[in-house]
Write a protein that holds these residues in place. Structure first.
Motif, PDB file in Angstrom:
ATOM      1  N   GLY A 171     -32.850 -33.237  25.098  1.00  0.00           N
ATOM      2  CA  GLY A 171     -32.054 -33.285  26.323  1.00  0.00           C
ATOM      3  C   GLY A 171     -31.936 -34.669  26.903  1.00  0.00           C
ATOM      4  O   GLY A 171     -31.635 -34.856  28.078  1.00  0.00           O
ATOM      5  N   LYS A 172     -32.142 -35.700  26.061  1.00  0.00           N
ATOM      6  CA  LYS A 172     -32.160 -37.066  26.582  1.00  0.00           C
ATOM      7  C   LYS A 172     -30.781 -37.569  27.001  1.00  0.00           C
ATOM      8  O   LYS A 172     -30.682 -38.408  27.896  1.00  0.00           O
ATOM      9  CB  LYS A 172     -32.801 -38.032  25.587  1.00  0.00           C
ATOM     10  CG  LYS A 172     -32.096 -38.168  24.253  1.00  0.00           C
ATOM     11  CD  LYS A 172     -32.920 -39.042  23.313  1.00  0.00           C
ATOM     12  CE  LYS A 172     -32.442 -38.967  21.878  1.00  0.00           C
ATOM     13  NZ  LYS A 172     -31.188 -39.604  21.619  1.00  0.00           N
ATOM     14  N   THR A 173     -29.692 -37.055  26.384  1.00  0.00           N
ATOM     15  CA  THR A 173     -28.360 -37.560  26.754  1.00  0.00           C
ATOM     16  C   THR A 173     -28.081 -37.316  28.234  1.00  0.00           C
ATOM     17  O   THR A 173     -27.634 -38.214  28.951  1.00  0.00           O
ATOM     18  CB  THR A 173     -27.262 -36.907  25.887  1.00  0.00           C
ATOM     19  OG1 THR A 173     -27.554 -37.144  24.512  1.00  0.00           O
ATOM     20  CG2 THR A 173     -25.898 -37.493  26.203  1.00  0.00           C
ATOM     21  N   ALA A 174     -28.380 -36.112  28.711  1.00  0.00           N
ATOM     22  CA  ALA A 174     -28.194 -35.833  30.141  1.00  0.00           C
ATOM     23  C   ALA A 174     -29.150 -36.672  30.984  1.00  0.00           C
ATOM     24  O   ALA A 174     -28.825 -37.052  32.113  1.00  0.00           O
ATOM     25  CB  ALA A 174     -28.416 -34.350  30.421  1.00  0.00           C
ATOM     26  N   THR A 175     -30.320 -37.004  30.429  1.00  0.00           N
ATOM     27  CA  THR A 175     -31.319 -37.774  31.176  1.00  0.00           C
ATOM     28  C   THR A 175     -30.799 -39.164  31.515  1.00  0.00           C
ATOM     29  O   THR A 175     -31.097 -39.687  32.589  1.00  0.00           O
ATOM     30  CB  THR A 175     -32.632 -37.884  30.366  1.00  0.00           C
ATOM     31  OG1 THR A 175     -33.049 -36.570  29.981  1.00  0.00           O
ATOM     32  CG2 THR A 175     -33.724 -38.537  31.169  1.00  0.00           C
ATOM     33  N   PHE A 176     -30.020 -39.774  30.620  1.00  0.00           N
ATOM     34  CA  PHE A 176     -29.480 -41.092  30.984  1.00  0.00           C
ATOM     35  C   PHE A 176     -28.052 -41.028  31.522  1.00  0.00           C
ATOM     36  O   PHE A 176     -27.597 -41.920  32.231  1.00  0.00           O
ATOM     37  CB  PHE A 176     -29.605 -42.108  29.838  1.00  0.00           C
ATOM     38  CG  PHE A 176     -28.954 -41.739  28.532  1.00  0.00           C
ATOM     39  CD1 PHE A 176     -27.581 -41.711  28.382  1.00  0.00           C
ATOM     40  CD2 PHE A 176     -29.740 -41.470  27.410  1.00  0.00           C
ATOM     41  CE1 PHE A 176     -26.985 -41.404  27.160  1.00  0.00           C
ATOM     42  CE2 PHE A 176     -29.161 -41.159  26.176  1.00  0.00           C
ATOM     43  CZ  PHE A 176     -27.775 -41.129  26.057  1.00  0.00           C
ATOM     44  N   ARG A 233     -28.984 -55.069  36.631  1.00  0.00           N
ATOM     45  CA  ARG A 233     -28.672 -53.742  36.069  1.00  0.00           C
ATOM     46  C   ARG A 233     -29.930 -52.865  36.001  1.00  0.00           C
ATOM     47  O   ARG A 233     -31.059 -53.366  36.004  1.00  0.00           O
ATOM     48  CB  ARG A 233     -28.106 -53.904  34.649  1.00  0.00           C
ATOM     49  CG  ARG A 233     -29.201 -54.338  33.709  1.00  0.00           C
ATOM     50  CD  ARG A 233     -28.867 -54.623  32.293  1.00  0.00           C
ATOM     51  NE  ARG A 233     -30.115 -54.975  31.638  1.00  0.00           N
ATOM     52  CZ  ARG A 233     -30.595 -56.207  31.559  1.00  0.00           C
ATOM     53  NH1 ARG A 233     -29.917 -57.232  32.036  1.00  0.00           N
ATOM     54  NH2 ARG A 233     -31.774 -56.434  30.988  1.00  0.00           N
ATOM     55  N   GLN A 234     -29.701 -51.544  35.877  1.00  0.00           N
ATOM     56  CA  GLN A 234     -30.769 -50.599  35.549  1.00  0.00           C
ATOM     57  C   GLN A 234     -30.775 -50.431  34.031  1.00  0.00           C
ATOM     58  O   GLN A 234     -29.717 -50.249  33.420  1.00  0.00           O
ATOM     59  CB  GLN A 234     -30.513 -49.246  36.224  1.00  0.00           C
ATOM     60  CG  GLN A 234     -31.584 -48.194  35.900  1.00  0.00           C
ATOM     61  CD  GLN A 234     -31.256 -46.830  36.504  1.00  0.00           C
ATOM     62  OE1 GLN A 234     -30.110 -46.539  36.825  1.00  0.00           O
ATOM     63  NE2 GLN A 234     -32.271 -45.992  36.660  1.00  0.00           N
ATOM     64  N   THR A 235     -31.945 -50.522  33.395  1.00  0.00           N
ATOM     65  CA  THR A 235     -32.043 -50.413  31.940  1.00  0.00           C
ATOM     66  C   THR A 235     -32.885 -49.192  31.574  1.00  0.00           C
ATOM     67  O   THR A 235     -34.051 -49.092  31.972  1.00  0.00           O
ATOM     68  CB  THR A 235     -32.668 -51.684  31.320  1.00  0.00           C
ATOM     69  OG1 THR A 235     -31.921 -52.826  31.765  1.00  0.00           O
ATOM     70  CG2 THR A 235     -32.618 -51.628  29.799  1.00  0.00           C
ATOM     71  N   LEU A 236     -32.285 -48.274  30.826  1.00  0.00           N
ATOM     72  CA  LEU A 236     -32.953 -47.053  30.393  1.00  0.00           C
ATOM     73  C   LEU A 236     -33.117 -47.112  28.877  1.00  0.00           C
ATOM     74  O   LEU A 236     -32.126 -47.124  28.142  1.00  0.00           O
ATOM     75  CB  LEU A 236     -32.125 -45.826  30.796  1.00  0.00           C
ATOM     76  CG  LEU A 236     -31.776 -45.724  32.292  1.00  0.00           C
ATOM     77  CD1 LEU A 236     -30.824 -44.556  32.544  1.00  0.00           C
ATOM     78  CD2 LEU A 236     -33.034 -45.587  33.147  1.00  0.00           C
ATOM     79  N   LEU A 237     -34.355 -47.180  28.404  1.00  0.00           N
ATOM     80  CA  LEU A 237     -34.643 -47.336  26.981  1.00  0.00           C
ATOM     81  C   LEU A 237     -35.259 -46.038  26.459  1.00  0.00           C
ATOM     82  O   LEU A 237     -36.270 -45.569  26.984  1.00  0.00           O
ATOM     83  CB  LEU A 237     -35.587 -48.524  26.780  1.00  0.00           C
ATOM     84  CG  LEU A 237     -35.893 -48.982  25.353  1.00  0.00           C
ATOM     85  CD1 LEU A 237     -36.308 -50.453  25.361  1.00  0.00           C
ATOM     86  CD2 LEU A 237     -37.004 -48.164  24.706  1.00  0.00           C
ATOM     87  N   LEU A 264     -35.651 -37.795  35.067  1.00  0.00           N
ATOM     88  CA  LEU A 264     -34.472 -37.846  35.942  1.00  0.00           C
ATOM     89  C   LEU A 264     -34.773 -38.319  37.373  1.00  0.00           C
ATOM     90  O   LEU A 264     -34.030 -39.149  37.910  1.00  0.00           O
ATOM     91  CB  LEU A 264     -33.769 -36.488  35.963  1.00  0.00           C
ATOM     92  CG  LEU A 264     -32.718 -36.303  34.859  1.00  0.00           C
ATOM     93  CD1 LEU A 264     -32.244 -34.855  34.792  1.00  0.00           C
ATOM     94  CD2 LEU A 264     -31.529 -37.237  35.083  1.00  0.00           C
ATOM     95  N   PRO A 265     -35.837 -37.825  38.037  1.00  0.00           N
ATOM     96  CA  PRO A 265     -36.074 -38.302  39.416  1.00  0.00           C
ATOM     97  C   PRO A 265     -36.201 -39.827  39.516  1.00  0.00           C
ATOM     98  O   PRO A 265     -35.487 -40.438  40.322  1.00  0.00           O
ATOM     99  CB  PRO A 265     -37.357 -37.568  39.825  1.00  0.00           C
ATOM    100  CG  PRO A 265     -37.313 -36.298  39.017  1.00  0.00           C
ATOM    101  CD  PRO A 265     -36.747 -36.715  37.687  1.00  0.00           C
ATOM    102  N   PRO A 266     -37.045 -40.489  38.691  1.00  0.00           N
ATOM    103  CA  PRO A 266     -37.103 -41.951  38.807  1.00  0.00           C
ATOM    104  C   PRO A 266     -35.807 -42.643  38.357  1.00  0.00           C
ATOM    105  O   PRO A 266     -35.413 -43.659  38.923  1.00  0.00           O
ATOM    106  CB  PRO A 266     -38.287 -42.345  37.902  1.00  0.00           C
ATOM    107  CG  PRO A 266     -38.507 -41.182  36.993  1.00  0.00           C
ATOM    108  CD  PRO A 266     -38.082 -39.982  37.763  1.00  0.00           C
ATOM    109  N   ALA A 267     -35.142 -42.090  37.341  1.00  0.00           N
ATOM    110  CA  ALA A 267     -33.891 -42.702  36.868  1.00  0.00           C
ATOM    111  C   ALA A 267     -32.815 -42.625  37.946  1.00  0.00           C
ATOM    112  O   ALA A 267     -32.072 -43.586  38.177  1.00  0.00           O
ATOM    113  CB  ALA A 267     -33.419 -42.024  35.588  1.00  0.00           C
ATOM    114  N   LEU A 268     -32.721 -41.477  38.624  1.00  0.00           N
ATOM    115  CA  LEU A 268     -31.742 -41.331  39.711  1.00  0.00           C
ATOM    116  C   LEU A 268     -32.089 -42.221  40.901  1.00  0.00           C
ATOM    117  O   LEU A 268     -31.221 -42.591  41.689  1.00  0.00           O
ATOM    118  CB  LEU A 268     -31.667 -39.867  40.150  1.00  0.00           C
ATOM    119  CG  LEU A 268     -30.926 -38.927  39.193  1.00  0.00           C
ATOM    120  CD1 LEU A 268     -31.245 -37.471  39.496  1.00  0.00           C
ATOM    121  CD2 LEU A 268     -29.417 -39.168  39.258  1.00  0.00           C
TER     122      LEU A 268
END
Length: 459
Positions: free
Chosen positions: A53-58, A179-183, A35-39
């Motif tokens: 808990g990955k759904t909340a992570t993205f 865009r930001q891409t979260l895989l 979460l810190p780097p994604a945010l």
């Protein structure tokens, strides 16, 4: 589970209050790491399985930069199956509750495209869907993703296994390069790394190996003759008597055979496989999660997206061909520190699969003959709840509180007898204790919800 609190993150106060109301207290390991780097806007390639808990992570990062006043699509979440897309969309709506008027649209195959086009005409902030149907909408020019600022690839390894690479590639090429891409992927095969290098910018790699603690899961293996496998299934169910269980089979045909057999022997069992219409799949999943069905018989693909925090047991009627899939299956039980039970049947010609599981877990796997269990023809007791189906949902402005009020108002049903309530686009489901199912049905049929009469039936 980590010791980190969500309050440590740069989230709005309203979102932190919402998270607390939803029961999000401490971050899971994947959330604490990603979460810190994604945010902060970084691209991520994260190894995480269902239940981590990955759904909340993205979802939290994409919500943090959402502009509710702009009804253009700002976030796109690609999922391999309809079930997972539906699950992700539902959790995204819950996580977005603190922000007014956030519209989440689900676009999946197996459903009429007309209503989806109608939904898109009214705007959508977040689009969740399967690659094939997203591609259909792009082809018809009914979906514009040229302003997407967050792209999520959920269970990317599964999407590649299902042959979606070309569809995913053309979809990504229609989004902005900025865009930001979260895989997210349960495994890191070479094609996942190729995809990351092709579509991500300096992606940060986050790996959380332990998605469940096998110490909390009691694993038992039973050998049986191939001809008596169905009979053996009866025996282990009667002996262990789980409150509820998902029974995994390797093929749709086996799912149908096992479900019919269990029903013939007095068990309340439902089938989940790829040939079901979406409406029927939704009804099956709701009945299982609302505890009005004890046994769900499913293939691996159909069960993806089935995320139950408190699943007492899983049963492998067929051992999976891939040892990693065994780990994925049993990881659905024994979550959040609770104990779980994993029961597996295998015939002698499947012994090589057992050896694969033993090698994968780096330990010996003990088993016993199913005949060591006492023979019992008893079915499981009837489920504690019954599901009622209401022909009105979000589109008709029906909310869970409206249904609860209609049941409990005017000297009606005790609120303690009402279980889970699920409101979907055009339909809603409510669980009621079995002994009060008949009066509850009569109460809803005779009364009104939000001042309107709706058709109500028992599933």
């Amino acid at each position: 589970m980590s010791d980190a609190s969500f309050s440590q993150l740069p989230l709005a106060a309203a979102q932190l209050e919402n998270l607390e109301s939803l029961g999000y207290t401490r971050m899971t390991d994947i959330q604490a790491a990603a979460l810190p780097p994604a945010l902060a806007g970084k691209d991520l390639i994260a190894q995480a399985k269902t239940g981590s808990g990955k759904t909340a992570t993205f979802t939290l990062p994409l919500l943090s930069k959402l502009n509710p006043r702009d009804f253009g699509a700002q976030a796109l979440i690609l999922c391999p199956t309809r079930e997972l897309a539906t699950q992700v969309a539902a959790e995204t709506r819950r996580l977005a509750r603190h922000q007014p008027n956030v519209k989440v649209v689900t676009l999946c195959g197996g459903q009429p495209i007309g209503p989806q086009i109608g939904s898109l005409e009214h705007g959508a902030h977040i689009v969740v869907g399967t690659p094939g149907r997203i591609k259909d909408h792009l082809r018809k020019a009914t979906l514009d993703i040229s302003r997407i600022n967050t792209l999520v690839l959920d269970e990317a390894d599964r999407m590649l296994e299902m042959g979606f690479l070309d569809d995913i590639s053309s979809i990504i090429e229609a989004t902005p390069e900025s865009r930001q891409t979260l895989l997210f992927s349960a495994t890191y095969p070479s094609d996942i790394r190729k995809m990351s290098s092709r579509f991500q910018r300096a992606a940060l790699e986050v790996t959380v190996v332990a998605t469940h603690d096998e110490q909390h899961i009691s694993q038992k293996f039973y050998i049986c003759s191939r001809e008596k496998k169905l009979e053996s299934l009866n025996r282990i169910i009667a002996y262990h008597a789980p409150e509820a269980a998902v029974i995994f089979c390797n093929t749709k045909a086996t799912v149908r055979d096992v479900t019919a057999h269990l029903k013939d022997h007095g068990n309340r069992a439902l089938a989940l496989h790829g040939d079901l219409e979406q409406r029927d799949r939704d009804q099956v999943l709701v009945q299982f999660t609302q505890q009005s069905c004890r046994l769900l018989v499913a293939t691996d693909v159909a069960a993806r997206g089935l995320d139950i925090d408190d699943l007492p047991a899983v049963i492998n009627y067929d051992l999976p061909r891939d040892p990693d899939q065994y780990t994925h299956r049993i990881g659905r039980t024994g979550r959040a520190g609770k104990t779980g039970l994993a029961l597996s049947l295998f015939a002698d010609n499947e012994r090589y699969k057992l050896e694969g599981i033993a090698a994968d877990h780096d330990r010996e796997v003990e088993f016993e003959a199913v005949e060591t269990l006492p023979a019992s023809g008893e079915a499981l007791p009837a489920p504690g709840f019954v599901t009622l189906c209401i022909a009105g949902g979000r589109k008709q402005k029906v909310r869970p509180g409206d249904i609860l009020g209609a049941l409990t108002g005017a000297g009606g049903i005790d609120g303690k007898a009402v279980g889970k309530i699920n409101v979907m686009e055009h339909v809603a489901f409510v669980a009621v204790q079995r002994k009060l199912a008949k009066p509850a049905l009569q109460q809803l049929q005779a009364g009104k919800i939000k001042g309107r009469k709706f058709k109500v039936r028992r599933l």
